[in-house]
Design a protein around this motif. Structure first.
Motif, PDB file in Angstrom:
ATOM      1  N   SER A  72       0.839  -1.196   0.000  1.00 16.77           N
ATOM      2  CA  SER A  72       0.000   0.000   0.000  1.00 16.77           C
ATOM      3  C   SER A  72       0.874   1.246   0.000  1.00 16.77           C
ATOM      4  CB  SER A  72      -0.932   0.008   1.215  1.00 16.77           C
ATOM      5  OG  SER A  72      -0.181   0.072   2.414  1.00 16.77           O
ATOM      6  N   GLU A  73       0.287   2.332  -0.487  1.00 12.71           N
ATOM      7  CA  GLU A  73       0.901   3.655  -0.414  1.00 12.71           C
ATOM      8  C   GLU A  73      -0.100   4.604   0.209  1.00 12.71           C
ATOM      9  OE1 GLU A  73       2.337   5.104  -4.131  1.00 12.71           O
ATOM     10  OE2 GLU A  73       3.265   3.189  -4.685  1.00 12.71           O
ATOM     11  N   GLY A  74       0.373   5.380   1.177  1.00 17.01           N
ATOM     12  CA  GLY A  74      -0.499   6.354   1.819  1.00 17.01           C
ATOM     13  C   GLY A  74      -1.242   5.831   3.021  1.00 17.01           C
ATOM     14  N   ALA A  75      -0.907   4.630   3.482  1.00 14.19           N
ATOM     15  CA  ALA A  75      -1.628   4.025   4.607  1.00 14.19           C
ATOM     16  C   ALA A  75      -1.117   4.612   5.921  1.00 14.19           C
ATOM     17  CB  ALA A  75      -1.459   2.520   4.588  1.00 14.19           C
ATOM     18  N   ALA A  76      -1.752   5.701   6.349  1.00 11.01           N
ATOM     19  CA  ALA A  76      -1.398   6.357   7.603  1.00 11.01           C
ATOM     20  C   ALA A  76      -2.656   6.989   8.179  1.00 11.01           C
ATOM     21  CB  ALA A  76      -0.330   7.422   7.369  1.00 11.01           C
ATOM     22  N   VAL A  77      -2.695   7.103   9.490  1.00 12.80           N
ATOM     23  CA  VAL A  77      -3.860   7.704  10.143  1.00 12.80           C
ATOM     24  C   VAL A  77      -4.047   9.125   9.636  1.00 12.80           C
ATOM     25  CG1 VAL A  77      -4.811   8.477  12.353  1.00 12.80           C
ATOM     26  CG2 VAL A  77      -3.669   6.264  12.196  1.00 12.80           C
ATOM     27  N   GLY A  78      -5.261   9.440   9.213  1.00 15.83           N
ATOM     28  CA  GLY A  78      -5.585  10.757   8.696  1.00 15.83           C
ATOM     29  C   GLY A  78      -5.464  10.886   7.194  1.00 15.83           C
ATOM     30  N   ALA A  79      -4.883   9.892   6.526  1.00 15.61           N
ATOM     31  CA  ALA A  79      -4.677   9.977   5.079  1.00 15.61           C
ATOM     32  C   ALA A  79      -6.006   9.980   4.341  1.00 15.61           C
ATOM     33  CB  ALA A  79      -3.809   8.825   4.600  1.00 15.61           C
ATOM     34  N   SER A  80      -6.091  10.768   3.268  1.00 15.33           N
ATOM     35  CA  SER A  80      -7.306  10.842   2.460  1.00 15.33           C
ATOM     36  C   SER A  80      -7.150  10.134   1.122  1.00 15.33           C
ATOM     37  CB  SER A  80      -7.687  12.305   2.213  1.00 15.33           C
ATOM     38  OG  SER A  80      -6.662  12.973   1.490  1.00 15.33           O
ATOM     39  N   GLU A  81      -5.972   9.582   0.859  1.00 16.51           N
ATOM     40  CA  GLU A  81      -5.714   8.913  -0.413  1.00 16.51           C
ATOM     41  C   GLU A  81      -4.935   7.631  -0.145  1.00 16.51           C
ATOM     42  OE1 GLU A  81      -3.874  10.006  -4.862  1.00 16.51           O
ATOM     43  OE2 GLU A  81      -4.028  11.518  -3.270  1.00 16.51           O
ATOM     44  N   LEU A  82      -5.297   6.573  -0.842  1.00 13.56           N
ATOM     45  CA  LEU A  82      -4.666   5.272  -0.608  1.00 13.56           C
ATOM     46  C   LEU A  82      -4.550   4.506  -1.914  1.00 13.56           C
ATOM     47  CD1 LEU A  82      -3.762   3.061   1.585  1.00 13.56           C
ATOM     48  CD2 LEU A  82      -6.078   2.162   1.294  1.00 13.56           C
ATOM     49  N   ARG A  83      -3.411   3.882  -2.106  1.00  8.36           N
ATOM     50  CA  ARG A  83      -3.205   2.930  -3.194  1.00  8.36           C
ATOM     51  C   ARG A  83      -2.942   1.564  -2.585  1.00  8.36           C
ATOM     52  NH1 ARG A  83      -2.220   5.326  -8.210  1.00  8.36           N
ATOM     53  NH2 ARG A  83      -1.898   7.603  -8.101  1.00  8.36           N
ATOM     54  N   PHE A  84      -3.572   0.549  -3.166  1.00  4.54           N
ATOM     55  CA  PHE A  84      -3.362  -0.806  -2.669  1.00  4.54           C
ATOM     56  C   PHE A  84      -3.163  -1.749  -3.836  1.00  4.54           C
ATOM     57  CE2 PHE A  84      -4.893  -5.032  -1.377  1.00  4.54           C
ATOM     58  CZ  PHE A  84      -4.032  -5.265  -0.310  1.00  4.54           C
ATOM     59  N   GLU A  85      -2.110  -2.550  -3.770  1.00  2.00           N
ATOM     60  CA  GLU A  85      -1.827  -3.571  -4.766  1.00  2.00           C
ATOM     61  C   GLU A  85      -1.753  -4.921  -4.072  1.00  2.00           C
ATOM     62  OE1 GLU A  85       1.517  -4.808  -8.130  1.00  2.00           O
ATOM     63  OE2 GLU A  85       1.475  -2.775  -7.303  1.00  2.00           O
ATOM     64  N   PRO A  86      -2.688  -5.819  -4.344  1.00  4.92           N
ATOM     65  CA  PRO A  86      -2.707  -7.097  -3.629  1.00  4.92           C
ATOM     66  C   PRO A  86      -1.684  -8.074  -4.182  1.00  4.92           C
ATOM     67  CG  PRO A  86      -4.424  -7.082  -5.280  1.00  4.92           C
ATOM     68  CD  PRO A  86      -3.774  -5.727  -5.346  1.00  4.92           C
ATOM     69  N   GLY A  87      -1.295  -9.011  -3.335  1.00  3.55           N
ATOM     70  CA  GLY A  87      -0.572 -10.182  -3.782  1.00  3.55           C
ATOM     71  C   GLY A  87      -1.503 -11.373  -3.707  1.00  3.55           C
ATOM     72  N   PRO A  88      -1.024 -12.563  -4.044  1.00  2.58           N
ATOM     73  CA  PRO A  88      -1.865 -13.758  -3.924  1.00  2.58           C
ATOM     74  C   PRO A  88      -2.153 -14.068  -2.454  1.00  2.58           C
ATOM     75  CG  PRO A  88       0.382 -14.356  -4.524  1.00  2.58           C
ATOM     76  CD  PRO A  88       0.306 -12.868  -4.612  1.00  2.58           C
ATOM     77  N   VAL A  89      -3.420 -14.295  -2.133  1.00  2.01           N
ATOM     78  CA  VAL A  89      -3.805 -14.597  -0.753  1.00  2.01           C
ATOM     79  C   VAL A  89      -3.267 -15.968  -0.370  1.00  2.01           C
ATOM     80  CG1 VAL A  89      -5.728 -14.898   0.849  1.00  2.01           C
ATOM     81  CG2 VAL A  89      -5.856 -13.164  -0.956  1.00  2.01           C
ATOM     82  N   ARG A  90      -2.667 -16.046   0.823  1.00  5.04           N
ATOM     83  CA  ARG A  90      -2.023 -17.272   1.275  1.00  5.04           C
ATOM     84  C   ARG A  90      -2.814 -17.890   2.419  1.00  5.04           C
ATOM     85  NH1 ARG A  90       2.900 -13.418   1.350  1.00  5.04           N
ATOM     86  NH2 ARG A  90       1.929 -12.904   3.340  1.00  5.04           N
ATOM     87  N   PRO A  91      -3.236 -19.146   2.273  1.00  2.00           N
ATOM     88  CA  PRO A  91      -3.868 -19.815   3.412  1.00  2.00           C
ATOM     89  C   PRO A  91      -2.881 -19.869   4.579  1.00  2.00           C
ATOM     90  CG  PRO A  91      -4.088 -21.116   1.398  1.00  2.00           C
ATOM     91  CD  PRO A  91      -3.104 -20.033   1.104  1.00  2.00           C
ATOM     92  N   GLY A  92      -3.395 -19.759   5.786  1.00  2.00           N
ATOM     93  CA  GLY A  92      -2.493 -19.807   6.932  1.00  2.00           C
ATOM     94  C   GLY A  92      -3.181 -19.332   8.185  1.00  2.00           C
ATOM     95  N   ASP A  93      -2.406 -19.186   9.235  1.00  3.60           N
ATOM     96  CA  ASP A  93      -2.902 -18.735  10.531  1.00  3.60           C
ATOM     97  C   ASP A  93      -2.381 -17.331  10.786  1.00  3.60           C
ATOM     98  OD1 ASP A  93      -3.935 -21.285  10.712  1.00  3.60           O
ATOM     99  OD2 ASP A  93      -2.299 -22.038  11.957  1.00  3.60           O
ATOM    100  N   TYR A  94      -3.300 -16.398  11.075  1.00  2.68           N
ATOM    101  CA  TYR A  94      -2.936 -14.997  11.214  1.00  2.68           C
ATOM    102  C   TYR A  94      -3.451 -14.447  12.538  1.00  2.68           C
ATOM    103  CZ  TYR A  94      -2.059 -15.441   6.213  1.00  2.68           C
ATOM    104  OH  TYR A  94      -1.595 -15.855   4.988  1.00  2.68           O
ATOM    105  N   VAL A  95      -2.619 -13.631  13.192  1.00  4.44           N
ATOM    106  CA  VAL A  95      -2.993 -12.930  14.418  1.00  4.44           C
ATOM    107  C   VAL A  95      -2.939 -11.440  14.099  1.00  4.44           C
ATOM    108  CG1 VAL A  95      -2.461 -12.492  16.839  1.00  4.44           C
ATOM    109  CG2 VAL A  95      -2.042 -14.765  15.856  1.00  4.44           C
ATOM    110  N   LEU A  96      -4.080 -10.752  14.247  1.00  4.85           N
ATOM    111  CA  LEU A  96      -4.180  -9.350  13.852  1.00  4.85           C
ATOM    112  C   LEU A  96      -4.789  -8.522  14.978  1.00  4.85           C
ATOM    113  CD1 LEU A  96      -5.610  -9.988  10.272  1.00  4.85           C
ATOM    114  CD2 LEU A  96      -3.244  -9.413  10.852  1.00  4.85           C
ATOM    115  N   GLU A  97      -4.186  -7.362  15.209  1.00  4.07           N
ATOM    116  CA  GLU A  97      -4.654  -6.436  16.241  1.00  4.07           C
ATOM    117  C   GLU A  97      -5.380  -5.276  15.578  1.00  4.07           C
ATOM    118  OE1 GLU A  97      -4.033  -6.537  19.588  1.00  4.07           O
ATOM    119  OE2 GLU A  97      -2.528  -8.137  19.779  1.00  4.07           O
ATOM    120  N   VAL A  98      -6.627  -5.043  15.979  1.00  3.44           N
ATOM    121  CA  VAL A  98      -7.364  -3.886  15.488  1.00  3.44           C
ATOM    122  C   VAL A  98      -7.082  -2.672  16.358  1.00  3.44           C
ATOM    123  CG1 VAL A  98      -9.610  -3.050  14.717  1.00  3.44           C
ATOM    124  CG2 VAL A  98      -9.161  -5.484  14.768  1.00  3.44           C
ATOM    125  N   GLY A  99      -6.749  -2.911  17.630  1.00  4.01           N
ATOM    126  CA  GLY A  99      -6.465  -1.821  18.552  1.00  4.01           C
ATOM    127  C   GLY A  99      -7.697  -1.389  19.317  1.00  4.01           C
TER     128      GLY A  99
END
Length: 357
Positions: A72-99
């Protein structure tokens, strides 16, 4: 199956379109992961105060990056513009914090479809589980999940700790299954006969009597309207977060609907219970088969079916009626058509059809 529709140019999106909130970003991330199409979004959350990316939305971007190796480009708190380029999704186990008080159910719904299409995996999500302006954990388990199962999609969810506003500190684990055989079509034109109303009243870190007061008020308010129900009061496991919730699930002949009311400081427990009951009553007065939230949330699996992403299906259509046509619904329809070869028709009276383009 996820991330196979490569296009050189990114999908251009205006985040001020329609409801102009975080839903546009979350669904764009999900659809980008599914199709492999990058996107460029301007005016992120332009219709919200404050506008721009907030920490909970940034968590969705980081989650999408984590399961795909995307950038991603521009991924910051307060940003008004974002670019996202995905990769291939990988099966697996993920731990993610939303806060703190970010919504784990919304992050789950963002990542669920891409992960299922990639073969499944495990998501451990930490943050809020019962928050304003978000489906509650109980809504996801009791209403949303049974409906997505109709599309050959499934997950097993387990609540570890509940997380309430503002502390958050909740956690749930989702074991996402691979996609199974999809249906030929899904038709939900009417809800049919009411079969059961279950009132669930929950407290986390507060006296159990509050749950009893909530459910008693909810049952009484429903009875006043000629709707009979049964109640269950339960404590929720918490760490340092405290809160209460009333969740009412209505089981009809053809569909399920859910209604959540959250406690807050200074609001009597009886008002929390009555608020959920009043939502049930309003829904019963409508002609919709689905409540307004599910009417929006079902669009994405319906579009995946119509686009052939869930497997071969003919005709691949979904038809249903919703209790209310919301800006969330029409904005979601607009966004989906930007990514997938489908046609979403929304009638003013609440009839919705999702079909191959």
């Amino acid at each position: 199956m996820a991330g196979t529709d490569r296009h050189d140019a990114p999908v251009e999106l205006d985040g001020s379109e329609g409801e102009g909130g975080g839903q546009i970003l979350r669904s764009a991330l999900s659809l980008s992961l599914i199709t492999g199409r990058p996107f460029h979004m301007r005016n992120v959350r332009a219709n919200r105060q404050p506008p721009g990316l907030r920490p909970q939305h940034l968590a969705c971007v980081r989650g999408a990056e984590a399961i795909s190796g995307g950038r991603s480009e521009g991924a910051a708190v307060g940003a008004s513009e974002l670019r996202f380029e995905p990769g291939p999704v990988r099966p697996g186990d993920y731990v993610l914090e939303v806060g703190t008080a970010g919504s784990t159910p919304l992050l789950f719904q963002c990542l669920f479809y891409p992960l299922a299409l990639a073969g499944g995996g495990s998501l451990t999500l930490r943050g809020g589980t019962h928050l304003p302006h978000s489906p509650s954990y109980h809504y996801v388990v009791g209403v949303w999940l049974p409906v997505v199962k109709a599309y050959g999609l499934n997950a097993a969810l387990r609540l570890v700790h509940a997380g309430f506003y503002p502390q958050g500190a909740g956690e749930f684990i989702a074991e996402v299954e691979p996609v199974r055989d999809p249906p030929d079509r899904v038709d939900l034109p009417s809800r049919g006969t009411l079969r059961d109303i279950a009132v669930g009243s929950f407290v986390g870190g507060l006296p159990f009597g509050i749950a009893e007061r909530q459910s008693k008020a909810a049952v009484a308010a429903l009875r006043e309207r000629g709707i009979y129900s049964h109640a269950e009061n339960r404590p929720l496991p918490v760490t340092h977060s405290v809160g209460t919730v009333t969740f009412i699930m209505a089981q009809f002949e053809n569909t399920i609907a859910g209604f959540t009311s959250l406690g807050k400081r200074g609001l009597p427990a009886e008002d929390v219970g009555r608020e959920a009951a009043e939502e049930v009553a309003r829904f019963m007065e409508s002609g919709g088969a689905l409540d307004e939230h599910l009417g929006d949330q079902i669009l994405l699996p319906a579009a995946l079916l119509a686009a052939g992403k869930l497997g071969a299906s003919s005709p691949g259509t979904t038809r249903y009626t919703t209790a209310r046509v919301t800006d969330h619904l029409t904005t979601h329809a607009w966004l989906i058509e930007r990514f997938l070869p489908v046609r979403v028709t929304v009638e003013p009276g609440g009839a919705v059809e999702v079909a191959p383009a």
